[in-house]
Design an enzyme around this catalytic site. Sequence first.
Site, PDB file in Angstrom:
ATOM      1  N   SER A   6     -51.521  -3.016  13.253  1.00 14.67           N
ATOM      2  CA  SER A   6     -50.107  -2.743  13.526  1.00 14.67           C
ATOM      3  C   SER A   6     -49.795  -1.350  12.998  1.00 14.67           C
ATOM      4  CB  SER A   6     -49.234  -3.775  12.795  1.00 14.67           C
ATOM      5  OG  SER A   6     -47.881  -3.355  12.749  1.00 14.67           O
ATOM      6  N   TYR A  58     -46.583  -9.236   5.607  1.00  8.81           N
ATOM      7  CA  TYR A  58     -47.140  -8.755   6.878  1.00  8.81           C
ATOM      8  C   TYR A  58     -47.720  -7.350   6.718  1.00  8.81           C
ATOM      9  CZ  TYR A  58     -47.344  -7.715  11.910  1.00  8.81           C
ATOM     10  OH  TYR A  58     -47.764  -7.382  13.177  1.00  8.81           O
TER      11      TYR A  58
HETATM   12  P1  NAP Z   1     -47.688 -13.961  19.671  1.00  5.51           P
HETATM   13  O1  NAP Z   1     -47.328 -13.894  21.096  1.00  5.51           O
HETATM   14  O2  NAP Z   1     -46.858 -14.786  18.744  1.00  5.51           O
HETATM   15  O3  NAP Z   1     -49.203 -14.385  19.561  1.00  5.51           O
HETATM   16  C1  NAP Z   1     -49.813 -14.723  18.356  1.00  5.51           C
HETATM   17  C2  NAP Z   1     -51.085 -15.458  18.673  1.00  5.51           C
HETATM   18  O4  NAP Z   1     -51.783 -15.748  17.453  1.00  5.51           O
HETATM   19  C3  NAP Z   1     -50.825 -16.799  19.352  1.00  5.51           C
HETATM   20  O5  NAP Z   1     -51.777 -16.956  20.382  1.00  5.51           O
HETATM   21  C4  NAP Z   1     -51.075 -17.812  18.257  1.00  5.51           C
HETATM   22  O6  NAP Z   1     -51.567 -19.046  18.735  1.00  5.51           O
HETATM   23  C5  NAP Z   1     -52.167 -17.104  17.485  1.00  5.51           C
HETATM   24  N1  NAP Z   1     -52.327 -17.635  16.139  1.00  5.51           N
HETATM   25  C6  NAP Z   1     -51.422 -17.680  15.131  1.00  5.51           C
HETATM   26  N2  NAP Z   1     -51.973 -18.252  14.047  1.00  5.51           N
HETATM   27  C7  NAP Z   1     -53.238 -18.577  14.376  1.00  5.51           C
HETATM   28  C8  NAP Z   1     -54.309 -19.178  13.692  1.00  5.51           C
HETATM   29  N3  NAP Z   1     -54.190 -19.581  12.422  1.00  5.51           N
HETATM   30  N4  NAP Z   1     -55.493 -19.339  14.343  1.00  5.51           N
HETATM   31  C9  NAP Z   1     -55.634 -18.946  15.632  1.00  5.51           C
HETATM   32  N5  NAP Z   1     -54.644 -18.377  16.333  1.00  5.51           N
HETATM   33  C10 NAP Z   1     -53.467 -18.186  15.710  1.00  5.51           C
HETATM   34  O7  NAP Z   1     -47.653 -12.488  19.018  1.00  5.51           O
HETATM   35  P2  NAP Z   1     -48.304 -11.097  19.467  1.00  5.51           P
HETATM   36  O8  NAP Z   1     -47.233 -10.107  19.384  1.00  5.51           O
HETATM   37  O9  NAP Z   1     -49.062 -11.229  20.716  1.00  5.51           O
HETATM   38  O10 NAP Z   1     -49.271 -10.830  18.230  1.00  5.51           O
HETATM   39  C11 NAP Z   1     -50.672 -10.669  18.375  1.00  5.51           C
HETATM   40  C12 NAP Z   1     -51.171  -9.702  17.307  1.00  5.51           C
HETATM   41  O11 NAP Z   1     -50.583  -8.425  17.509  1.00  5.51           O
HETATM   42  C13 NAP Z   1     -50.819 -10.108  15.866  1.00  5.51           C
HETATM   43  O12 NAP Z   1     -51.902  -9.835  15.025  1.00  5.51           O
HETATM   44  C14 NAP Z   1     -49.651  -9.194  15.537  1.00  5.51           C
HETATM   45  O13 NAP Z   1     -49.552  -8.937  14.166  1.00  5.51           O
HETATM   46  C15 NAP Z   1     -50.064  -7.943  16.298  1.00  5.51           C
HETATM   47  N6  NAP Z   1     -48.970  -7.013  16.564  1.00  5.51           N
HETATM   48  C16 NAP Z   1     -47.954  -7.337  17.420  1.00  5.51           C
HETATM   49  C17 NAP Z   1     -46.960  -6.407  17.650  1.00  5.51           C
HETATM   50  C18 NAP Z   1     -45.823  -6.666  18.609  1.00  5.51           C
HETATM   51  O14 NAP Z   1     -44.899  -5.832  18.670  1.00  5.51           O
HETATM   52  N7  NAP Z   1     -45.828  -7.739  19.375  1.00  5.51           N
HETATM   53  C19 NAP Z   1     -46.976  -5.169  16.998  1.00  5.51           C
HETATM   54  C20 NAP Z   1     -48.013  -4.888  16.127  1.00  5.51           C
HETATM   55  C21 NAP Z   1     -49.003  -5.810  15.925  1.00  5.51           C
HETATM   56  P3  NAP Z   1     -50.591 -20.335  18.872  1.00  5.51           P
HETATM   57  O15 NAP Z   1     -49.517 -19.923  19.836  1.00  5.51           O
HETATM   58  O16 NAP Z   1     -51.478 -21.379  19.397  1.00  5.51           O
HETATM   59  O17 NAP Z   1     -50.075 -20.574  17.484  1.00  5.51           O
END
Ligand code: NAP
Length: 285
Positions: A170, A183
């Site tokens: 991130s 985080y």
């Molecule tokens: P998201 O749509 O909420 O997706 C998160 C994913 O992680 C879901 O598939 C969830 O699965 C899975 N997950 C959570 N806990 C888990 C565990 N213990 N074991 C296996 N899977 C798990 O959010 P996202 O934005 O796509 O985030 C994905 C990554 O990008 C994260 O690392 C986040 O920190 C990073 N990120 C996101 C942003 C942003 O703006 N969106 C910015 C910077 C970084 P379930 O649904 O089955 O729980």
Amino acid sequence: MNEENTNLPNVVMPVCPEVKMLKGQKALITGANSGIGKGVAIELAKAGADVVVNYRGGEQAAIELVEQIKTNCGVNAFAYQADVSNENDVKAMFEKMINEFGTIDILVNNAGLQKDAPIDEMTLEQWNTVINVNLTGQFLCAREAIKEFKRRGVREEISVAAGKIIHISSVHEVIPWAGHANYAASKGGVMLLMKSIAQEVAPFRIRVNNISPGAIRTPINTDAWRTPAAYNDLMKLIPYKRIGEVEDIGRAAAWLASDYADYINGTSIYIDGGMTLYPGFATGG
Ligand code: NAP
């Protein structure tokens, strides 16, 4: 009108072979039933990789994605339930992948979550959950992938590298984030985890990098973009004046995992519309 010019022959484009950057490669994407992980899984499959769609709770979405990938991309795929913070789950997931696909070439360490609270109200459970999933989960998966990369070595017909790991970090690996200390600490940890592993395994021709997104439109941050007021507020942090989409991350991940990016090792690629450019200083500070 110059007749000579009107009679110029049409430029005939040579027939270009379709490039499948990841043809024959086997990829595991954690947290791939939603958001960025889903976007990455689709782009890797479009580039020719067989994919494992890991999920924790959202089975239906994972199954639907696997069907979509198999139908539209002509590659192999399966869904696998595992909690990335659980060592036994992670080991079983890699065992299953190696049984099904024979090996692994690409790991995308994406699973992550937030449990936000002011620091003086943050519970140990909120702290531990975020560190366990976002940081320890990335360690556990990277460790299993590297065991297999080292065992197998380079398959020259597939890739010039023995393996590739992409950590989804991130911008908060470098931007402090009040109210989200767990985080930001997890992502800062991912940055040095990535660099330390990259330094250690580079001689084995294993590449390890971060993709560090800014604000991407996913369920994790709905509050930041769902109303026009929230979206306009968010734009104050983004010089390029648009939110990121999961395709922005997925396409970069496919390229970074490919041999086109073979000399990139141990670095963070910020995909953030300029969020890390200190936008508050745009008018002189
Ligand atoms: P998201 O749509 O909420 O997706 C998160 C994913 O992680 C879901 O598939 C969830 O699965 C899975 N997950 C959570 N806990 C888990 C565990 N213990 N074991 C296996 N899977 C798990 O959010 P996202 O934005 O796509 O985030 C994905 C990554 O990008 C994260 O690392 C986040 O920190 C990073 N990120 C996101 C942003 C942003 O703006 N969106 C910015 C910077 C970084 P379930 O649904 O089955 O729980």
